[in-house]
Scaffold this motif. Structure first.
Motif, PDB file in Angstrom:
ATOM      1  N   ILE A  39      39.342  48.377 -32.938  1.00  0.00           N
ATOM      2  CA  ILE A  39      38.406  47.463 -33.349  1.00  0.00           C
ATOM      3  C   ILE A  39      37.210  47.664 -32.463  1.00  0.00           C
ATOM      4  N   ILE A  40      36.237  47.888 -33.142  1.00  0.00           N
ATOM      5  CA  ILE A  40      34.855  48.193 -32.877  1.00  0.00           C
ATOM      6  C   ILE A  40      34.128  46.995 -32.833  1.00  0.00           C
ATOM      7  N   CYS A  41      33.222  46.720 -31.930  1.00  0.00           N
ATOM      8  CA  CYS A  41      32.297  45.623 -31.774  1.00  0.00           C
ATOM      9  C   CYS A  41      30.960  46.136 -31.247  1.00  0.00           C
ATOM     10  N   ILE A  42      29.933  45.835 -31.730  1.00  0.00           N
ATOM     11  CA  ILE A  42      28.524  45.877 -31.124  1.00  0.00           C
ATOM     12  C   ILE A  42      28.164  44.691 -30.691  1.00  0.00           C
ATOM     13  N   ALA A  43      27.786  44.785 -29.370  1.00  0.00           N
ATOM     14  CA  ALA A  43      27.204  43.564 -28.549  1.00  0.00           C
ATOM     15  C   ALA A  43      25.814  43.762 -28.148  1.00  0.00           C
ATOM     16  N   SER A  44      24.861  43.057 -28.612  1.00  0.00           N
ATOM     17  CA  SER A  44      23.529  43.162 -28.690  1.00  0.00           C
ATOM     18  C   SER A  44      22.821  41.956 -28.176  1.00  0.00           C
ATOM     19  N   LEU A  65      30.450  41.874 -34.590  1.00  0.00           N
ATOM     20  CA  LEU A  65      28.949  41.931 -34.198  1.00  0.00           C
ATOM     21  C   LEU A  65      28.985  40.691 -32.985  1.00  0.00           C
ATOM     22  N   ILE A  66      28.473  41.021 -32.232  1.00  0.00           N
ATOM     23  CA  ILE A  66      28.197  39.852 -31.058  1.00  0.00           C
ATOM     24  C   ILE A  66      26.600  40.247 -31.044  1.00  0.00           C
ATOM     25  N   GLY A  67      25.783  38.860 -31.226  1.00  0.00           N
ATOM     26  CA  GLY A  67      24.410  38.835 -31.262  1.00  0.00           C
ATOM     27  C   GLY A  67      23.700  37.772 -30.161  1.00  0.00           C
ATOM     28  N   GLU A  68      22.695  38.210 -30.116  1.00  0.00           N
ATOM     29  CA  GLU A  68      21.892  37.301 -28.889  1.00  0.00           C
ATOM     30  C   GLU A  68      22.773  37.205 -27.672  1.00  0.00           C
TER      31      GLU A  68
END
Length: 234
Positions: A39-44, A65-68
């Protein structure tokens, strides 16, 4: 999948150069990891709407996706999202973020603009002089920020101001619990200070050109080397 991992990437400076698209080589490597069942997650620090558009343009699907810097989480690039998670945010923290935004406008006017976040405040500036002025202004407000439990993440192009109890690490723990993945099967890749909470909670932490990250378990020079490192860990 028995050995399924959650693999998390910061965006700016990690997956892509600042304000540039994700390189094709990185997209190929990510899709290969997905094909293996991970599982891929982009945390930004970027908001979810930005990350959603970026992933759509890049052809990235079925990512988390993880934002803020941890305030918001969603699955995939569909809008409205198929699955969405939130960390608890107090009314006092929301009010403090609104106040710092108003104070910044009153102080810097047209020399700044804001990322359209749901929770955090991200201030962009027009010149290096304004950047320095904001840095000094935030130093003066240090006690107020601390009393209102706000934390600052400075970047080359902006300042993120977030509730102190919100960070990428806490968001990752929530996501691991939601997905039912053991913390021992988590890998984080990042390059700067707002990635440190990721490094602190993930079993393996890969720092790209970030020697100050003493808590990282691996240090590499670039993204290609980070993908090579991931291969050895799976």
């Amino acid at each position: 999948m028995v050995n399924q991992h959650l693999i998390l990437f910061d965006l700016d400076g990690t997956l892509a150069p600042l304000s540039r698209p994700i390189p094709e080589t990185a997209l190929i490597a990510i899709k290969a990891l997905q094909d293996q069942g991970h599982i891929i997650c982009i945390a930004s620090g970027k908001p979810l709407y930005y990350l959603t558009g970026l992933c759509r343009q890049a052809g990235l699907r079925f990512v988390w996706l993880i934002g803020e810097n941890g305030a918001t989480l969603q699955k995939d690039v569909a809008l409205p999202p198929r699955e969405r998670l939130r960390l608890p945010i107090s009314a006092a923290a929301v009010a403090a973020c609104e106040q710092i935004r108003k104070d910044a406008v009153a102080t810097f006017g047209d020399h700044i603009w804001f990322q359209p976040n749901e929770v955090a405040v991200t201030i962009f500036f027009d010149t290096a002089e304004t950047q320095q002025a904001i840095r000094e202004w935030l130093d003066i407000k240090e006690n107020w920020l601390s009393e209102n439990q706000l934390i600052i993440f400075p970047h080359n192009d902006s300042f993120d101001i977030s509730p102190a109890h919100i960070d990428k690490g806490k968001a990752i723990l929530k996501l691991l619990d939601y997905l039912g993945i053991d913390q021992k099967r988590s890998i984080a890749v990042g390059d700067t200070w707002n990635d440190v909470p990721m490094f602190e909670v993930c079993a393996e932490a890969i720092a790209i050109a970030f020697p100050e990250a003493k808590m990282a378990t691996h240090h590499v020079a670039d993204l290609d080397s980070a993908f090579d490192c991931i291969k050895t860990l799976l």
